[in-house]
Design an enzyme around this catalytic site. Structure first.
Site, PDB file in Angstrom:
ATOM      1  N   SER A  64      68.076  18.673 -76.538  1.00 22.99           N
ATOM      2  CA  SER A  64      67.003  18.018 -75.778  1.00 22.99           C
ATOM      3  C   SER A  64      67.457  17.381 -74.471  1.00 22.99           C
ATOM      4  O   SER A  64      66.621  16.884 -73.717  1.00 22.99           O
ATOM      5  CB  SER A  64      66.324  16.952 -76.651  1.00 22.99           C
ATOM      6  OG  SER A  64      65.462  17.567 -77.577  1.00 22.99           O
ATOM      7  N   LYS A  67      65.644  18.237 -71.341  1.00 26.47           N
ATOM      8  CA  LYS A  67      64.453  17.561 -70.815  1.00 26.47           C
ATOM      9  C   LYS A  67      64.737  16.728 -69.563  1.00 26.47           C
ATOM     10  O   LYS A  67      63.799  16.259 -68.910  1.00 26.47           O
ATOM     11  CB  LYS A  67      63.826  16.692 -71.903  1.00 26.47           C
ATOM     12  CG  LYS A  67      63.309  17.487 -73.106  1.00 26.47           C
ATOM     13  CD  LYS A  67      62.575  16.600 -74.090  1.00 26.47           C
ATOM     14  CE  LYS A  67      62.082  17.385 -75.298  1.00 26.47           C
ATOM     15  NZ  LYS A  67      63.110  17.530 -76.338  1.00 26.47           N
ATOM     16  N   SER A 124      61.574  11.984 -76.996  1.00 30.78           N
ATOM     17  CA  SER A 124      62.049  13.354 -76.847  1.00 30.78           C
ATOM     18  C   SER A 124      61.079  14.367 -77.449  1.00 30.78           C
ATOM     19  O   SER A 124      61.476  15.303 -78.136  1.00 30.78           O
ATOM     20  CB  SER A 124      63.430  13.510 -77.497  1.00 30.78           C
ATOM     21  OG  SER A 124      64.040  14.714 -77.113  1.00 30.78           O
ATOM     22  N   LYS A 238      69.002  10.448 -71.613  1.00 31.95           N
ATOM     23  CA  LYS A 238      68.434  11.435 -72.533  1.00 31.95           C
ATOM     24  C   LYS A 238      69.443  11.850 -73.591  1.00 31.95           C
ATOM     25  O   LYS A 238      70.588  12.177 -73.289  1.00 31.95           O
ATOM     26  CB  LYS A 238      67.980  12.677 -71.757  1.00 31.95           C
ATOM     27  CG  LYS A 238      67.116  13.600 -72.592  1.00 31.95           C
ATOM     28  CD  LYS A 238      65.764  12.993 -72.892  1.00 31.95           C
ATOM     29  CE  LYS A 238      65.093  13.638 -74.096  1.00 31.95           C
ATOM     30  NZ  LYS A 238      65.714  13.293 -75.390  1.00 31.95           N
TER      31      LYS A 238
END
Length: 400
Positions: A64, A67, A124, A238
């Site tokens: 993730s 992202k 997320s 993130k």
């Protein structure tokens, strides 16, 4: 360009330069880091300089952390005016079908862009990421093309995306990045869109689901980045984890004007992901020294202008000069010199570049700040000079 002023003495620099050095994390030397993650890096945010790296260019699944690029394109769409935070984004069947980390958006449900960003940055949410991709580009496929184009523009040579959320973490499928490339896109997101920190530093939040029947329910969001609660100066950014990618994190922090970006990929567990990221950030802060000149005592000889009734103009520094030292440099060796052009021709507008201040460390250039005009010097024609002569003659005849 011709040198007008001589190199200023160190004593003068002491009056005009603000110098700060802050050390974080005692004993945070490179040999003490002992990074066990497969790849890692820490860079200084203002310059992008690498302070530590381990396998920085190795192409790995990133889960993730993907992202970061998704959020970068969302914020760029906001800046361009093609979308706004209050826009209502519809959720497709495909977006609602995403597994993994999600906020359980239903097909046909609508949420604002602001809410979608919260879901992506805090929890997320894969479903929210796909819904935003479809909203911006019409389809996830078209959005991913933009992701790869943007990565290429940023010089991310070891990155290729096949989706906007990182669900497919198999490098053989063509979805991968590197620690350095992630640091590059993280730096771009934070530098160009610092508002991301308003989302990425939120520990807990919630939003309201409204299903097809009009029924509402509250859904809680909890940040997947545990450093939000424990690291001084954290600004984001993130997390990512899958079986093949391991535990990944792009961690960013700011202290005393210094920005640090640390990335770890394929950490063995979530605790290591956070502890090693914190160690990298501490190491970065411990190495860096900020040198800043705010030009408080600046003065310069006026610049002569040709072809204008305005014979000379004054100039001022365009902005503050900052330089980041990262190797224990002796800042007493910093000097500066002023460079201007004594053959400038009209027209000159207010704000035009008229020269620069060059900064040197031990005689080698380390940067410069433009000098800009404080006033205008319009071009003078024949009638301007004629009128000026008549005016001067009258003044001499009647007022002398």
């Amino acid at each position: 360009m011709r040198r007008i002023c001589l190199i200023l003495a160190i004593a003068l620099l002491a009056q005009t330069v603000i110098f700060s050095k802050t050390v974080y994390a005692e004993g945070a030397g490179e040999s003490d880091l002992n990074i066990t993650s497969k790849a890692a890096i820490v860079i200084e945010g203002a310059t992008g300089q690498i302070l530590y790296e381990k396998n920085k260019d190795e192409e790995l699944p990133i889960a993730s952390v993907t992202k970061v690029m998704t959020l970068l394109l969302i914020f760029e769409a906001l800046d361009s005016g093609s979308i706004s935070l209050t826009d209502e984004v519809g959720v497709s069947e495909y977006a609602a079908s995403m597994g993994g980390s999600q906020v359980y958006l239903e097909a046909g449900e609508k949420q604002s862009v602001d809410t979608m960003i919260k879901c992506i940055a805090i929890s997320s949410a894969n479903d929210a990421a796909v819904a935003m991709a479809e909203y911006i580009s019409g389809s996830e496929v078209a959005f991913v093309e933009k992701m790869n184009s943007r990565a290429a523009a940023l010089g991310m040579e070891h990155t290729h995306f096949i989706n906007c959320n990182g669900l497919d973490d198999d490098i053989e499928s063509g979805h991968y990045s590197s620690a350095y490339d992630i640091a590059v896109m993280s730096r771009e997101l934070l530098t160009s869109h610092p508002g991301i920190s308003d989302y990425s530093t939120v520990w807990m939040d919630s939003f309201i689901h409204t299903n097809s029947k009009g029924e509402q329910s509250e859904f809680g969001l909890t940040n997947t980045n545990k450093l939000i609660r424990s690291y001084n100066g954290i600004t984001g950014l993130k997390t990512g984890s899958t079986q093949k990618a391991g535990y990944c994190l792009s961690a960013t922090a700011k202290r005393d004007g210094l920005d640090m970006i640390a990335v770890v990929l394929n950490a063995p567990d979530h605790k290591t992901r956070f502890s090693e990221s914190a160690s990298l950030l501490d190491y970065g802060f411990g190495k860096c020294i900020i040198y800043k000149d705010e030009h408080k005592d600046f003065s310069v000889t006026p610049v002569t202008v040709r072809g204008s009734l305005t014979k000379e103009i004054t100039c001022i520094p365009e902005n503050t000069f900052c330089h980041i030292f990262t190797n224990g440099e002796d800042t007493s060796l910093v000097t500066k010199q002023i460079m201007t052009d004594d053959n400038m021709c009209a027209p000159i507008n207010k704000g035009d570049v008229t020269g620069y201040i060059e900064y040197l460390y031990n005689g080698a250039p380390i940067g410069r700040v433009n000098l800009i005009s404080e006033s205008e010097a319009p071009t003078a024609g024949f009638f301007d000079y004629y009128r000026n002569i008549i005016t001067s003659y009258i003044s001499l005849k009647y007022f002398s």
